[in-house]
Structures are given as structure tokens and as C-alpha cells.
Scaffold this motif. Structure first.
Motif, PDB file in Angstrom:
ATOM      1  N   CYS A   1     -37.443  -6.518 -47.734  1.00  0.00           N
ATOM      2  CA  CYS A   1     -36.959  -5.258 -47.345  1.00  0.00           C
ATOM      3  C   CYS A   1     -37.374  -4.671 -46.026  1.00  0.00           C
TER       4      CYS A   1
ATOM      5  N   ARG B   1     -37.621  -1.861 -45.058  1.00  0.00           N
ATOM      6  CA  ARG B   1     -38.502  -0.603 -44.852  1.00  0.00           C
ATOM      7  C   ARG B   1     -40.115  -1.227 -45.190  1.00  0.00           C
ATOM      8  N   CYS B   2     -40.296  -1.860 -45.968  1.00  0.00           N
ATOM      9  CA  CYS B   2     -41.619  -2.045 -46.418  1.00  0.00           C
ATOM     10  C   CYS B   2     -42.201  -3.691 -46.237  1.00  0.00           C
TER      11      CYS B   2
ATOM     12  N   CYS C   1     -35.900  -4.101 -53.726  1.00  0.00           N
ATOM     13  CA  CYS C   1     -37.286  -3.964 -53.420  1.00  0.00           C
ATOM     14  C   CYS C   1     -38.135  -3.418 -54.596  1.00  0.00           C
TER      15      CYS C   1
ATOM     16  N   GLU D   1     -40.986  -2.616 -54.427  1.00  0.00           N
ATOM     17  CA  GLU D   1     -42.044  -1.925 -53.955  1.00  0.00           C
ATOM     18  C   GLU D   1     -41.295  -0.426 -53.791  1.00  0.00           C
ATOM     19  N   CYS D   2     -40.373  -0.111 -53.179  1.00  0.00           N
ATOM     20  CA  CYS D   2     -39.685   1.087 -52.779  1.00  0.00           C
ATOM     21  C   CYS D   2     -38.467   1.552 -53.716  1.00  0.00           C
TER      22      CYS D   2
HETATM   23 ZN   LIG Z   1     -38.942  -1.637 -49.885  1.00  0.00          ZN
END
Ligand SMILES: [Zn+2]
Length: 140
Positions: free
Chosen positions: A82, A84-85, A115, A117-118
Motif C-alpha cells: 500500500c 499510503r500505509c 490493503c 489496514e486502510c
Molecule cells: Zn493502506
């Protein structure tokens, strides 16, 4: 300052921590504790071990500097991490994303990854094509 570079390194599959809240010393300590290389534009850290000082101001030049010094396998670029994270993506079936991506994206792509996570969804063709074009532009 290196946010864009961090996003690109992640898209290319590199495990990349980016935390603007950490100061230089804390970042360097964390990098060393985790066996990472710290990337910086801070001239004061230029000669420190485990640090790659980046000459370039723009992310393309920075990416070139990183790849020259630390070449890594880019074969899984695009659908592995990802941007982003930094979490690893999990491949998901098309049916799982039918209501979560635009219709034209759903219609024109076979492979999707998420992802956990997000929740961001990534898909093959456009991300990977954009990345390849960018890599060619950079000369990598
Ligand atoms: Zn993410």
C-alpha cells in the motif's frame, strides 16, 4: 519532504517507513534498530553510516539515486504494498470489489488487491502501466 518518494518506493514494493513527526535523530535511531537505510535531504547527516543523502530535489531524481545505490527486485511492483500505509496488499477476487471501484475500472481489470489496514483497493492495469511509464521517464 520525501513523501512522494516514499509513496513511489512503496508502489515499487520496497518496505518504506515514512513518519514526518519523527526528528532526524529519532528517525536514524529507528532506522538502525530495524536494519533500515535512512534517506534524507539533511546535509548534516550526509556522512553518517546507514544514511543515504539525496542530492536531488525532485522525486524522480531521488528515486534514481535510491535505485542506483540499492537496486531491488521490482517484479511485484504495483500490487504488493500500500502506497499510503506500507502494508502488504492481499489479492481479492473481482466480485469482492464490484461496489467499491468505479464501473469502468471493474470492467477493464482482472486483478485486484486490497490493503487490509486502510481498505484502499488497487488494480492491475492502470497502476502498473502508470508506474512503467514513470520508470521509463526516469530512465530505470
Ligand atoms: Zn493502506
Amino acid at each position: 519532504m520525501l513523501a512522494r518518494l516514499a509513496r513511489w518506493l512503496r508502489l515499487l514494493g520496497a518496505d518504506t517507513l515514512y513518519d514526518p513527526a519523527l526528528g532526524g535523530a529519532a528517525m536514524l535511531a529507528r532506522a538502525r534498530a530495524e536494519g533500515r537505510v535512512m534517506l534524507t535531504r539533511d546535509k548534516r547527516l550526509r556522512t553518517a553510516p546507514d544514511v543515504l543523502y539525496l542530492e536531488s530535489n525532485d522525486f524522480r531524481g531521488q528515486l534514481r539515486e535510491v535505485m542506483r545505490r540499492y537496486p531491488f527486485d521490482r517484479s511485484k511492483a504495483g500490487l504488493s504494498r500500500c502506497s499510503r500505509c506500507n502494508c502488504m496488499l492481499v489479492e481479492v477476487g473481482r466480485e469482492a470489489v464490484v461496489r467499491r471501484v468505479p464501473a469502468f475500472v471493474y470492467a477493464s481489470n482482472e486483478r485486484f488487491a486490497e490493503c487490509l489496514e486502510c481498505g484502499r483497493i488497487y488494480w492491475g492495469a492502470s497502476h502498473v502501466e502508470r508506474m512503467k511509464r514513470e520508470m521509463e521517464r526516469i530512465g530505470l
